[in-house]
Scaffold this active site. Structure first.
Site, PDB file in Angstrom:
ATOM      1  N   GLU A  63      53.160 -10.058 -29.356  1.00  0.00           N
ATOM      2  CA  GLU A  63      55.202 -10.173 -29.841  1.00  0.00           C
ATOM      3  C   GLU A  63      55.876 -11.121 -28.300  1.00  0.00           C
ATOM      4  O   GLU A  63      55.208 -11.204 -27.283  1.00  0.00           O
ATOM      5  CB  GLU A  63      55.982  -8.397 -28.839  1.00  0.00           C
TER       6      GLU A  63
ATOM      7  N   CYS B 119      59.826 -14.749 -23.689  1.00  0.00           N
ATOM      8  CA  CYS B 119      57.807 -14.260 -22.625  1.00  0.00           C
ATOM      9  C   CYS B 119      57.470 -13.616 -23.376  1.00  0.00           C
ATOM     10  O   CYS B 119      57.655 -13.368 -24.678  1.00  0.00           O
ATOM     11  CB  CYS B 119      59.314 -12.523 -21.887  1.00  0.00           C
TER      12      CYS B 119
ATOM     13  N   CYS C  74      45.221  -6.732 -24.598  1.00  0.00           N
ATOM     14  CA  CYS C  74      44.563  -6.938 -22.887  1.00  0.00           C
ATOM     15  C   CYS C  74      43.130  -6.220 -22.363  1.00  0.00           C
ATOM     16  O   CYS C  74      43.222  -4.829 -22.991  1.00  0.00           O
ATOM     17  CB  CYS C  74      45.400  -6.821 -22.022  1.00  0.00           C
TER      18      CYS C  74
ATOM     19  N   CYS D 144      45.183  -1.567 -17.205  1.00  0.00           N
ATOM     20  CA  CYS D 144      46.451  -0.490 -16.494  1.00  0.00           C
ATOM     21  C   CYS D 144      47.356   0.610 -16.617  1.00  0.00           C
ATOM     22  O   CYS D 144      47.028   0.222 -17.801  1.00  0.00           O
ATOM     23  CB  CYS D 144      47.488  -2.164 -15.372  1.00  0.00           C
TER      24      CYS D 144
ATOM     25  N   CYS E 256      50.631   0.938 -18.792  1.00  0.00           N
ATOM     26  CA  CYS E 256      51.134  -0.809 -19.700  1.00  0.00           C
ATOM     27  C   CYS E 256      50.316  -0.012 -20.924  1.00  0.00           C
ATOM     28  O   CYS E 256      49.454  -0.085 -21.056  1.00  0.00           O
ATOM     29  CB  CYS E 256      50.016  -1.876 -19.189  1.00  0.00           C
TER      30      CYS E 256
ATOM     31  N   CYS F 128      58.131  -4.939 -20.707  1.00  0.00           N
ATOM     32  CA  CYS F 128      57.140  -5.604 -20.180  1.00  0.00           C
ATOM     33  C   CYS F 128      56.560  -4.741 -20.367  1.00  0.00           C
ATOM     34  O   CYS F 128      56.282  -3.196 -20.377  1.00  0.00           O
ATOM     35  CB  CYS F 128      57.251  -5.840 -18.828  1.00  0.00           C
TER      36      CYS F 128
HETATM   37  N1  SAH Z   1      48.351  -9.774 -17.452  1.00  0.00           N
HETATM   38  C1  SAH Z   1      49.390  -9.864 -16.409  1.00  0.00           C
HETATM   39  C2  SAH Z   1      51.247  -9.686 -17.253  1.00  0.00           C
HETATM   40  C3  SAH Z   1      51.607  -9.120 -18.416  1.00  0.00           C
HETATM   41  S1  SAH Z   1      52.865  -7.272 -18.199  1.00  0.00           S
HETATM   42  C4  SAH Z   1      49.913  -8.957 -15.528  1.00  0.00           C
HETATM   43  O1  SAH Z   1      49.113  -7.552 -15.075  1.00  0.00           O
HETATM   44  O2  SAH Z   1      51.085  -9.458 -14.426  1.00  0.00           O
HETATM   45  C5  SAH Z   1      53.995  -7.747 -16.683  1.00  0.00           C
HETATM   46  C6  SAH Z   1      54.108  -7.305 -16.268  1.00  0.00           C
HETATM   47  O3  SAH Z   1      55.293  -6.478 -17.264  1.00  0.00           O
HETATM   48  C7  SAH Z   1      53.147  -7.370 -15.080  1.00  0.00           C
HETATM   49  O4  SAH Z   1      53.636  -6.768 -14.105  1.00  0.00           O
HETATM   50  C8  SAH Z   1      52.849  -5.327 -15.317  1.00  0.00           C
HETATM   51  O5  SAH Z   1      52.549  -4.789 -14.508  1.00  0.00           O
HETATM   52  C9  SAH Z   1      54.047  -4.769 -15.740  1.00  0.00           C
HETATM   53  N2  SAH Z   1      54.811  -3.646 -16.724  1.00  0.00           N
HETATM   54  C10 SAH Z   1      53.366  -3.162 -17.503  1.00  0.00           C
HETATM   55  N3  SAH Z   1      53.964  -2.073 -18.469  1.00  0.00           N
HETATM   56  C11 SAH Z   1      55.138  -1.653 -17.155  1.00  0.00           C
HETATM   57  C12 SAH Z   1      55.303  -0.455 -17.629  1.00  0.00           C
HETATM   58  N4  SAH Z   1      55.384   0.211 -18.596  1.00  0.00           N
HETATM   59  N5  SAH Z   1      56.505  -0.759 -17.125  1.00  0.00           N
HETATM   60  C13 SAH Z   1      57.488  -1.817 -16.636  1.00  0.00           C
HETATM   61  N6  SAH Z   1      56.261  -2.599 -15.952  1.00  0.00           N
HETATM   62  C14 SAH Z   1      55.050  -2.889 -16.905  1.00  0.00           C
END
Ligand code: SAH
Length: 374
Positions: free
Chosen positions: A116, A129, A136, A140, A143, A367
């Site tokens: 996306e 974005c 990935c 995490c 996420c 995000c």
């Molecule tokens: N892999 C990279 C970029 C992708 S995510 C990274 O981790 O930086 C972009 C941002 O969104 C990251 O800071 C990630 O931790 C955050 N993110 C992911 N899932 C989220 C969620 N459910 N709520 C808020 N932020 C989130």
């Protein structure tokens, strides 16, 4: 929830660095440097200057349809078109909110993988974005993408095409606010950009090179966001590209960060921050620290205090992100009063801090929510 992953859901804390072997997407003009485009065109038996024509069509006029490139002879159009303009992204659906100024597109790649991109238009800028991987491998737990595992790396052109698609919508006046341009690109869609280093650097170069080499977006408007792959941060610093680095910290202490950002078991908070300061020193760019505020998990005042002590007096900015809960997650966003206290604590240490607006939340575009729901 189905996923696009062929690898299945990773076990808690499991990291995946190498994408499973899969067929690669076809070569596209946007994968190539100007010199490579000229060589590719020559190999097809055409004059090298055709590469310049194709580049102007694509990067200047955002035209990726060779059939309409009438300044090329018909035979060349067909030959160059099939060789350099394969269809890489097919829109599956587009969802809009905020009166049409936030637009999330779900794309199908040639092999069925889903990614996306999100366009967000503000009064003074428009941000795309983009995704850099299908899925990935960084796992995490908060996420959505991390839970799906890694399907594959995206190619440079697959990344660039997301930006070009948004640029076309803007140029064509489809986004409320009149015709416009993409001013910012953030690698905050699906994937860990620094785990797909070569393709991402290629894409950044295509974005920032002036037309007809590239799209001519200011490097200052490009942000690469990472979980903290320390060696790759060092490599990025050496590229001579003044893009903004964002580090997804989410916790100031190793004990908690080990669980929220599993890569922390390999590179600790202190190492990631050292790499970030080194990046700031070499690029003169302010580093952005991303911190998703999760209720009663990482939002305590003492953690704000610890964070403030770690990063005060540095070339840094903290971006607090209210957690966007993923389906089925036990975690949720912080209470407003805890968020305010967290901000105050950082301000006490003189650290610049903003709370990120949560555009696109109602379309799962914020995000980490990308593609999981399809
Ligand atoms: N892999 C990279 C970029 C992708 S995510 C990274 O981790 O930086 C972009 C941002 O969104 C990251 O800071 C990630 O931790 C955050 N993110 C992911 N899932 C989220 C969620 N459910 N709520 C808020 N932020 C989130």
């Amino acid at each position: 929830m189905s996923t696009t992953s062929q690898t299945g859901t990773p076990a808690p804390g499991q990291l995946t660095f190498v994408a499973p072997r899969r067929a690669k997407p076809a070569r596209h003009l946007a994968d190539l440097t100007m010199a490579e485009r000229r060589a590719a065109v020559a190999e097809l038996g055409e004059k090298p200057f055709r590469a310049d024509q194709l580049s102007r069509h694509y990067f200047d006029r955002l035209n990726g349809d060779p059939a309409t490139m009438t300044d090329l002879p018909a035979a060349a159009r067909e030959k160059l078109g099939s060789a350099l303009f394969p269809q890489l992204l097919t829109p599956v659906r587009e969802i809009t909110c905020d009166g049409g100024t936030t637009r999330k597109t779900l794309w199908r790649l040639f092999d069925g993988a889903l990614v996306e991109s999100v366009l967000m238009r503000y009064s003074d800028r428009t941000t795309m974005c983009v995704s850099s991987q299908a899925g990935c491998g960084m796992n995490c737990p908060f996420c959505a993408t991390g839970q799906a595992g890694l399907t594959r790396n995206m190619s440079t052109a697959e990344i660039v095409e997301q930006v070009v698609a948004g640029a076309r919508e803007l140029a064509g006046g489809e986004v409320p606010g009149g015709p416009g341009r993409v001013s910012n690109v953030v690698f905050m869609g699906m994937g860990e950009p620094l785990a797909n280093y070569k393709a991402v650097i290629g894409a950044v170069r295509r974005l920032v090179e002036p037309a007809p080499e590239g799209l001519g977006i200011s490097a200052r408007g490009v942000t690469v966001s990472t979980v903290g792959l320390v060696p790759a941060i060092g490599k990025l610093a050496a590229e001579g590209l003044p893009v903004t680095l964002a580090v997804s910290l989410h916790a100031p202490d190793d004990e908690l960060r080990d669980t929220l950002v599993p890569i922390n078991t390999r590179w600790k908070v202190a190492e990631v921050l050292d790499a970030a300061w080194d990046y700031a020193a070499r690029t003169k760019r302010r580093v952005s620290i991303e911190y998703a505020l999760i209720k009663d998990i990482n939002d305590q005042e003492w953690r704000a205090d610890l964070l403030g002590k770690l990063i005060r007096n540095k070339l840094v900015h903290v971006n607090l992100i209210p957690l966007n809960p993923t389906p089925g997650s036990k975690w949720t966003a912080s209470r407003p009063e805890d968020e305010r206290a967290f901000v105050r604590r950082l301000e006490y240490h003189g650290v610049p801090v903003t709370v990120r607006d949560t555009r696109g939340r109602e379309i799962d575009g914020a995000c980490g929510q990308l593609a999981a729901a399809e």
